[in-house]
Write an enzyme that holds these catalytic residues in place. Sequence first.
Site, PDB file in Angstrom:
ATOM      1  CE1 TYR A 122     -12.000   7.486   0.098  1.00  0.00           C
ATOM      2  CE2 TYR A 122     -10.959   6.103  -1.560  1.00  0.00           C
ATOM      3  CZ  TYR A 122     -11.172   6.443  -0.229  1.00  0.00           C
ATOM      4  OH  TYR A 122     -10.545   5.734   0.763  1.00  0.00           O
ATOM      5  CG  HIS A 180      -2.095   0.913   1.148  1.00  0.00           C
ATOM      6  ND1 HIS A 180      -3.397   0.525   1.307  1.00  0.00           N
ATOM      7  CD2 HIS A 180      -2.153   2.250   0.937  1.00  0.00           C
ATOM      8  CE1 HIS A 180      -4.205   1.568   1.210  1.00  0.00           C
ATOM      9  NE2 HIS A 180      -3.467   2.638   0.995  1.00  0.00           N
ATOM     10  CD  GLU A 195      -8.732   2.728   0.341  1.00  0.00           C
ATOM     11  OE1 GLU A 195      -8.842   3.945   0.111  1.00  0.00           O
ATOM     12  OE2 GLU A 195      -7.663   2.113   0.272  1.00  0.00           O
TER      13      GLU A 195
HETATM   14  C1  NOJ Z   1      -6.984   5.742  -1.184  1.00  0.00           C
HETATM   15  C2  NOJ Z   1      -5.776   5.191  -0.525  1.00  0.00           C
HETATM   16  O1  NOJ Z   1      -5.727   3.811  -0.702  1.00  0.00           O
HETATM   17  C3  NOJ Z   1      -5.667   5.559   0.934  1.00  0.00           C
HETATM   18  O2  NOJ Z   1      -4.363   5.279   1.341  1.00  0.00           O
HETATM   19  C4  NOJ Z   1      -6.047   7.005   1.132  1.00  0.00           C
HETATM   20  O3  NOJ Z   1      -5.823   7.437   2.440  1.00  0.00           O
HETATM   21  C5  NOJ Z   1      -7.492   7.183   0.744  1.00  0.00           C
HETATM   22  N1  NOJ Z   1      -7.658   6.833  -0.638  1.00  0.00           N
HETATM   23  C6  NOJ Z   1      -8.035   8.590   0.933  1.00  0.00           C
HETATM   24  O4  NOJ Z   1      -7.362   9.458   0.104  1.00  0.00           O
END
Ligand code: NOJ
Length: 475
Positions: free
Chosen positions: A312, A123, A380
């Site tokens: 997102y 990551h 996420e």
């Molecule tokens: C994607 C990333 O995987 C993560 O590390 C990050 O904090 C979040 N998006 C928010 O930007």
Amino acid sequence: MDSGKFPDSFAWGAATAAYQIEGGWDADGKGPNVWDTFTHQGGDRVYKNQTGDVACGSYTLWEEDLKCIKQLGLTHYRFSLSWSRLLPDGTTGFINQKGINYYNKLIDSLLEMSVTPLVTLYHFDLPQPVEDQGGWLSEKTVEIFEQYAEFCYATFGDRIKHWITINEPYFASRLSYESGIFPPGKELIGTGAYRAAHNMIKAHAKAWHIYNTSFKNKQQGRVSIALDSDWAEPLDPNSLADKEGTERYMHFRLHWFANPIFIDGDYPEIMKSIISQKSKEEGLTCSRLPEFTEEEKAMIKGTADFFCLNYYTTRKVKTLSSETLPSKRYGNSDMGAEGITEPNWPIAGVEWLAVVPWGIRKLLAYIKHCFGNPEIFITENGFAQTDPPALQDVHRWGYFQETLMEVLKAIKQDGVNVKGYFAWSLLDNFEWSFGYSVRFGLFHVDFEQANLPRTPYYSANEYAKVVKGNELIYK
Ligand code: NOJ
């Protein structure tokens, strides 16, 4: 629809990543990674030159994290392994037993709590010695990653059944090797991201194969990769140019990785033809987009056992003409399009994060359609607050609710096979270039206090209710 049950055994989780939460950057034999180097160099590339040296202190305070997980009632927890904590120089030449002990404690405790771990191997935190040998621009990293993956399966695979090889290869390649916003800060415009991504895709595929041939039978787990994508729509729905621009946008964003892995082992035609044509016009003898050999295509095709999506935000896409193309060749210029946000979309804590809950439903249906109705884990999704954040983040919970409602519609009305949802993030943490100024946590972390106390936001309490009932009651 104003409420609804999620399918039985839906995975409810939260996610974190090693560099963003662990701290202990040089504790117990950990080697340096690229974020250690980058943040220690200063130079205002990170908000107030902050670092992940301490972060949430999860290397020592991991039991506090478990309490948060318990309080949320999560069924799953996604975290990443710090490669350089396990293998200080990135290779299996030297193995750091204390790193192994740390993750063993974490994994065993999660399992004791009946929480299923989903583990990301990489990551964003490449070991510095691997970067020093060329990092993702070098083919050598493919093999080094494969050996690291094999080591992790052998060490933790008796208990870990869900593996994610690489997190967000799109950003890992673009930000590190094209815009230079992330370490190693290389600005190789028009080439760096394509080369890095090429090696990441091969590394992922090799890591999938080694699992498949050497571990799967015995361990019965599954391996995937976490792909991030916006949803995109034409700015002017009546403009053919914007519609074509949107198609290019989705291809340069999602299909770049998803086509090789989920479809045919190769990049999308649209990318290959545009980049090759532009390369010719620039007088180059071969395309800036590397090519996979036939053997590599066969090796890459079909190397994900489920689909991991990080969602997102959404963009409206405007086609760029040759006059409006940016002078620098960031991805935009090959793509010939630009993604913009509608002025009435709320922004959650950080400028790029326009809140568009309906985008996730459309994206999920699109993935179902394009990639053969895979099982999808939303690995996420989240919303931030700026610092100082409100503990009563009622507004932010509203964004979560609306998004979860769209996920439910995707499942129930569009028949998308969504198996789980992971909120980003369990804790406020080190948000890369934004340092600690942007807070994504379900739990607030007080970074001013030495013991880094965790306190639930309103969102955490509400999320716990959803998890408990496996149901969203909306308004
Ligand atoms: C994607 C990333 O995987 C993560 O590390 C990050 O904090 C979040 N998006 C928010 O930007």
